[in-house]
Write an enzyme that holds these catalytic residues in place. Structure first.
Site, mmCIF file in Angstrom:
data_model
loop_
_atom_site.group_PDB
_atom_site.id
_atom_site.type_symbol
_atom_site.label_atom_id
_atom_site.label_comp_id
_atom_site.label_asym_id
_atom_site.label_seq_id
_atom_site.Cartn_x
_atom_site.Cartn_y
_atom_site.Cartn_z
ATOM 1 N N SER A 197 2.490 2.654 1.116
ATOM 2 C CA SER A 197 2.712 1.409 1.833
ATOM 3 C C SER A 197 3.612 1.686 3.039
ATOM 4 C CB SER A 197 3.278 0.348 0.886
ATOM 5 O OG SER A 197 3.158 -0.945 1.428
ATOM 6 N N GLU A 325 -6.876 -3.569 -2.134
ATOM 7 C CA GLU A 325 -5.526 -3.500 -1.575
ATOM 8 C C GLU A 325 -4.839 -4.865 -1.511
ATOM 9 O OE1 GLU A 325 -3.457 -1.243 -0.844
ATOM 10 O OE2 GLU A 325 -4.462 0.623 -0.290
ATOM 11 N N HIS A 421 -2.971 -2.815 -4.666
ATOM 12 C CA HIS A 421 -1.919 -2.153 -3.901
ATOM 13 C C HIS A 421 -0.768 -1.759 -4.824
ATOM 14 C CE1 HIS A 421 0.281 -1.208 -0.231
ATOM 15 N NE2 HIS A 421 1.334 -1.862 -0.687
#
Length: 515
Positions: A197, A325, A421
């Protein structure tokens, strides 16, 4: 870079006489032993960025006399409380590293893996149990985790301060690794940076930064965000934060404001980005008030342009993303399972590339529901296509890349999050039952989860050791990728429809639309 003159002195009591010792350039450290590893926590790599050093480039940590205990994590940097991040008053020594090593012997020459935590450039703490490096280090590598300045302290565009102070902190930590890691059993010529990230975005930025050149030799970029700011956009955000506080966004103006008040102002801007949509555009749709700034100096250009120009052709790259995601953010935002056609249309209009992007998405995915389109365009814009384009840019610049996608659906929370994610983080570190990840993986973790984690962990450590994660390098002919699942396969990159929609998009620095 050598440390400055000693100014601290430590004395060891009888309760602290049996741990492993390492002599660094700044002084002697004594850590502990856990699960057969030597572990050193809370090692300062730079001076606390407070007082005259606030908003300045990091300065190397001062040396000390005696033996310094290194058994507790340093305090987390000041950070956003939007998602419930905890703050404490443990001190201002935020710029620290932690080391796990099989053997602190300078002759060991082990590969080194340096983890950069994520958190939207506004949150992050290397002390989280998810980031414990024991499982990775047990595979025969030295693991380093670090903290860096976040939010306004690390990334706001402040007159009189260097840009991207959080990235400069990361460079300082990598210099510390270069100068000291041999004493911990690591090879300074085999350093891999890895992050997810905002940590993956930081890795991408480091690949493009002249100041970071030569400090690492391989890079793993997980779920790279496509958000990099122009100086004008970053300055406008800082001006709003200053207005929230009643000060100018300068070093003198903001230095008079406590970190806690700065955090509150940043969070207020975070919560109110929708009101600024005409000026700030796409970052208001998925509120993102902080990101690296393409300032022309610390970060001369976006990672995609830099890599396509050959900036990292000598650094092996492993890059990829998860399949779903955006689903975690849909859950956080309270829209999971409830996305309306209007919300989907807004997302497509704001985020899809090109003037007819919304139409092209609906045409390309004719069977997709509004919710599926909403998740696709959000995930493609923020993480999936930026990650893919980083691999393409690396190839264009004459470098080598390996591509992956995590397609294994998280079994926790009833399986509603899919391959969401952040799911890759516990798989990489092997901490399947630690911290917030236990809810994703399931408690206890299944044998399939354990097996997949071992496979992912083995790929990352093999890449750190030899530059080969165990599947063919990516090329623009076959576009092969490792699909991590149960079972895992190697196949053509599965998001071909999205790739074609985004193939001409350059992921430029995000502009200020209007003043």
């Amino acid at each position: 870079m050598a440390a400055t003159a000693s100014s601290e002195s430590f004395e060891s009591g009888p309760e602290f006489e049996s741990g492993p010792e390492v002599r660094t350039e700044a002084g002697v450290l004594r850590g502990g032993r856990e699960a057969g590893l030597a572990v050193f926590r809370g090692i300062p790599y730079a001076e606390p960025p407070v007082g005259p050093l606030r908003f300045a480039a990091p300065r190397p940590a001062r040396g000390w006399d005696g033996v310094r205990p290194a058994v507790a994590y340093g305090p987390p940097p000041p950070q956003s409380g939007v998602l419930g991040a905890s703050q404490d008053d443990a001190g201002d020594g935020w710029l620290t590293v932690n080391v796990w090593t099989p053997e602190p012997d300078p002759a060991s020459g082990l590969p080194v893996m340096v983890w950069i935590p994520g958190g939207g450039y506004a949150m992050g703490d290397a002390a989280l149990p998810e980031y414990d490096g024991a499982h990775l280090a047990g595979s025969g590598v030295v693991v380093v985790t670090l903290n860096y300045r976040l939010g306004v302290e690390g990334f706001a565009r402040i007159d009189g301060a260097p840009a991207n102070r959080g990235l400069l902190d990361q460079v300082a930590a990598l210099r510390w690794v270069r100068d000291n890691i041999r004493a911990f059993g690591g090879d300074p010529d085999r350093v891999t940076v890895f992050g997810q990230s905002a940590g993956g975005g930081s890795v991408a930025a480091l690949l493009a930064m002249p100041r970071a050149a030569g400090l690492f030799h391989r890079a793993v970029a997980q779920s790279v965000p496509g958000t990099f700011f122009s100086p004008e956009l970053a300055a406008d955000i800082a001006a709003d934060i200053g207005a929230e506080l009643g000060v100018r966004p300068t070093v003198p103006g903001l230095s008079a404001v406590t970190p806690a008040r700065l955090l509150a102002a940043g969070d207020a801007i975070f919560a109110g980005t929708a009101r600024r949509r005409e000026r700030w555009g796409q970052i208001t749709h998925r509120p993102i008030p902080f990101a690296p700034v393409v300032d022309g100096d610390v970060l001369p250009e976006t990672p995609w342009r830099a890599l396509a120009g050959g900036a990292a052709r000598d650094v092996a790259l492993l890059v990829g993303h998860t399949r779903d995601e955006h689903r975690l953010f849909s859950l956080i935002d309270g829209v999971l399972g409830q996305v309306t056609r209007e919300q989907a249309e807004t997302a497509l209009r704001v985020l899809a590339p090109g003037a007819d992007g919304a139409h092209r998405y609906r045409e390309a995915f004719p069977a997709a529901t509004d919710e599926e389109l909403y998740e696709l365009v959000n995930g493609d814009w923020l993480f999936r296509m930026p990650s893919l384009h980083l691999a393409d840019a690396q190839l264009a610049g004459g470098g080598r890349a390996h591509l992956y996608e995590l397609t294994w659906p998280a079994p926790g929370l009833g399986g509603v999050l899919g391959a969401c994610h952040g799911l890759d983080v516990p798989l990489v570190f092997g901490n399947l039952g630690s911290g917030q990840t236990a809810a994703l993986i399931g408690d206890p973790p299944s044998p399939e989860a354990e097996e997949l984690s071992a496979l992912v962990r083995g790929a990352w450590t093999a890449f750190a050791a030899h530059g080969d994660p165990g599947w063919p390098a990516y090329d623009t002919g076959h576009r092969l990728a490792r699909l991590f699942d149960t079972p895992s396969t190697v196949a053509a990159y599965p998001e071909e429809t999205s790739r074609l929609l985004w193939r001409d998009h350059a992921f430029p620095a995000l502009p200020l639309l209007t003043r």
